[in-house]
Enzyme design. Structure first.
Site, PDB file in Angstrom:
ATOM      1  N   HIS A   8       3.123 -21.420 -32.881  1.00 23.89           N
ATOM      2  CA  HIS A   8       1.630 -22.410 -32.696  1.00 23.89           C
ATOM      3  C   HIS A   8       0.745 -22.692 -34.204  1.00 23.89           C
ATOM      4  O   HIS A   8       1.510 -22.757 -34.754  1.00 23.89           O
ATOM      5  CB  HIS A   8       0.324 -21.278 -32.100  1.00 23.89           C
ATOM      6  CG  HIS A   8       0.425 -20.174 -32.909  1.00 23.89           C
ATOM      7  ND1 HIS A   8      -0.448 -20.263 -34.452  1.00 23.89           N
ATOM      8  CD2 HIS A   8       1.202 -18.391 -32.842  1.00 23.89           C
ATOM      9  CE1 HIS A   8      -0.275 -18.414 -34.368  1.00 23.89           C
ATOM     10  NE2 HIS A   8       0.652 -18.380 -34.046  1.00 23.89           N
ATOM     11  N   GLU A  82       3.261 -12.585 -28.859  1.00 28.20           N
ATOM     12  CA  GLU A  82       4.085 -12.089 -30.180  1.00 28.20           C
ATOM     13  C   GLU A  82       3.850  -9.735 -29.775  1.00 28.20           C
ATOM     14  O   GLU A  82       3.064 -10.215 -29.856  1.00 28.20           O
ATOM     15  CB  GLU A  82       2.846 -12.802 -31.102  1.00 28.20           C
ATOM     16  CG  GLU A  82       2.750 -11.790 -32.831  1.00 28.20           C
ATOM     17  CD  GLU A  82       3.927 -12.197 -33.223  1.00 28.20           C
ATOM     18  OE1 GLU A  82       5.097 -12.249 -32.835  1.00 28.20           O
ATOM     19  OE2 GLU A  82       3.210 -13.497 -34.468  1.00 28.20           O
TER      20      GLU A  82
END
Length: 193
Positions: A8, A82
């Protein structure tokens, strides 16, 4: 089939060196600009779809790329979230983050768990998208730096360095196995040298 694993774009916590993990932090202006730059790099890859982690920094990066490239914004995959840094999320680490919980990082998610989730996610993306897009398809998957690093390390059998924000890391499913083609936009052979 190829999967472009994309970290990202930047968030304020990235900029400040804070551990984000599963905390849902939005992109900042730099992160949105990085997503636009990633779309430009991906423009000639012939992407059939883009999928992501459900965390907003990954989903918004994917959405920006999908809109620019006029491609399908596909599903989210919980296994792409994550690594969970638990009580350390939001902290600026002063030492190396270990693979396993220790006295300094007592409740972080173990590396083995993160790697297993990442490998499961790319298999699920392959199994879901292959019938839709065909064996020569390329799908982008926007997720997070640590999970990308652990997956690439697992496939290569050696440690991969830090994954940069909005960096493109390419893997390919061929002859019944994954292989790494690029890391942080550079050919994998350059990383191994």
């Amino acid at each position: 089939m190829r999967i472009e694993l994309i970290r990202h774009g930047q968030t304020d916590w990235n900029r400040d060196g804070r551990l984000q993990g599963s905390t849902d932090i939005p992109l900042n202006d730099t992160g949105r600009a990085q997503a636009v730059e990633a779309a430009a790099v991906l423009a000639d890859q012939g992407l059939s779809a883009i999928v992501s982690s459900p965390l907003m920094r990954a989903r918004d990066t994917a959405r920006i790329i999908a809109e620019i490239l006029d491609i399908d914004l596909g599903a989210t995959y919980d296994d792409l979230i994550e690594r969970d840094y638990a009580s350390r999320e939001g902290a600026v680490p002063t030492e190396h983050i270990p693979d396993e919980p220790n006295a300094e990082f007592p409740d972080i998610e173990p590396r083995e768990s993160v790697t297993a989730r990442g490998m499961r996610a790319i298999a699920e993306i392959r199994d879901t998208r292959l019938p839709l897009d065909g064996p020569h398809a390329t799908v982008a998957a926007v997720c997070h730096g640590t999970i990308i690093r652990f997956v690439l390390s697992e496939i290569l059998g050696e440690e991969i360095p830090h994954i940069h924000n909005a960096a493109i890391n390419e893997i390919e499913w061929t002859d019944g196995a994954w292989r790494v083609l690029s890391v942080n936009g550079s050919p994998a052979v350059d990383v191994r040298a």
